[in-house]
Motif scaffolding. Sequence first.
Motif, PDB file in Angstrom:
ATOM      1  N   THR A  37       0.843  -1.207   0.000  1.00 32.21           N
ATOM      2  CA  THR A  37       0.000   0.000   0.000  1.00 32.21           C
ATOM      3  C   THR A  37       0.869   1.244   0.000  1.00 32.21           C
ATOM      4  O   THR A  37       0.662   2.161  -0.799  1.00 32.21           O
ATOM      5  N   SER A  82       2.379   1.914  -3.448  1.00 28.11           N
ATOM      6  CA  SER A  82       1.507   2.462  -4.492  1.00 28.11           C
ATOM      7  C   SER A  82       1.095   3.900  -4.187  1.00 28.11           C
ATOM      8  O   SER A  82       1.005   4.720  -5.092  1.00 28.11           O
ATOM      9  N   TYR A  83       0.894   4.222  -2.913  1.00 30.84           N
ATOM     10  CA  TYR A  83       0.538   5.614  -2.587  1.00 30.84           C
ATOM     11  C   TYR A  83       1.708   6.558  -2.847  1.00 30.84           C
ATOM     12  O   TYR A  83       1.528   7.669  -3.320  1.00 30.84           O
ATOM     13  N   PHE A 140      -3.314  11.275   0.652  1.00 27.13           N
ATOM     14  CA  PHE A 140      -2.411  10.145   0.398  1.00 27.13           C
ATOM     15  C   PHE A 140      -1.309  10.084   1.448  1.00 27.13           C
ATOM     16  O   PHE A 140      -0.903   9.012   1.887  1.00 27.13           O
ATOM     17  N   VAL A 188      -2.621   8.389   4.445  1.00 27.77           N
ATOM     18  CA  VAL A 188      -2.664   6.930   4.315  1.00 27.77           C
ATOM     19  C   VAL A 188      -1.281   6.345   4.610  1.00 27.77           C
ATOM     20  O   VAL A 188      -1.165   5.348   5.336  1.00 27.77           O
ATOM     21  N   THR A 189      -0.235   6.974   4.079  1.00 27.11           N
ATOM     22  CA  THR A 189       1.114   6.438   4.331  1.00 27.11           C
ATOM     23  C   THR A 189       1.445   6.507   5.830  1.00 27.11           C
ATOM     24  O   THR A 189       2.054   5.600   6.381  1.00 27.11           O
TER      25      THR A 189
END
Length: 267
Positions: free
Chosen positions: A52, A55-56, A74, A77-78
């Motif tokens: 994940t 890709s982010y 984003f 999310v990381t």
Amino acid sequence: LQANFSIVRNEDGPVTGLITVLHDVTEQEKIERERREFVSNVSHELRTPLTTLKSYMEALEDGAMQDENLGPRFLQVTQNETDRMIRLVNDLLQLSRMDSDEISLDFFTVDLSEMINQVIERFEMINKDKNIAFYKEVPSYPVYVDMDKDRIYQVFDNVLSNAVKYSPDGGEISVQMFTRADAVDVEISDQGVGIPKESQHRIFDRFYRVDKARARNLGGTGLGLAIAKEFIHAHGGKIAADSEWKKGTTILITLPYSVINKAEAGS
Ligand code: ADP
């Protein structure tokens, strides 16, 4: 079953004995299989957040960084994925220390009533936006239990975090504490998604989740209850689940007042 024989004899003398060593192969195979499963689980659990992350970060590199909406989202999310990996590695370290008996518990006499009140107060504070109603039935008097305070606090923290995680917004969570002659029971009940009967005995296994995708999205590591079980057992206590699918879950924790007295009484 596997048998190894060794012949015992005095130097060049007659055979004076025979040593037979019996190995339970099925037990060994089971341990080996569990070890392989564990390594494969750990690898998988780490690969998912890493994929994940990758890709982010690629999306950020490809232009999302310049987008004022996508960029911060984003990045968040990381952050979340990195936090979960840190939690996972910390949980793994705790379990591995328990497995190799490197953890020594620091027993002190602690008032469990006060501790439960404190934990609930903290959860009320940090979960304000989920509108969860907490009910408690805790004795108004001190209930002294010999325990490693940090570890037992962590157990209640893990169990209450689950109750919140798997509850709908506006759900109710109740914590009840009952004193008995030689032990104290604490019941933590929620009205959340519940656990199917056939899964109930497995939720204390490492990495077992009823719904993997959902549990991961909620930030879980799949190790919270495994750690809780280790800590409770190390205190001579018990932990069990009683749940009805889609209706709610109750986790029952029993702790003896004094592990030390219990050990003395048993000897
Ligand atoms: P996780 O980090 O996935 O929550 P845990 O070891 O804490 O891992 O719990 C294992 C699994 O048990 C969860 O993934 C979930 O499926 C189930 N579970 C635990 N507590 C509850 C609860 N209060 N309500 C419903 N399911 C629960």
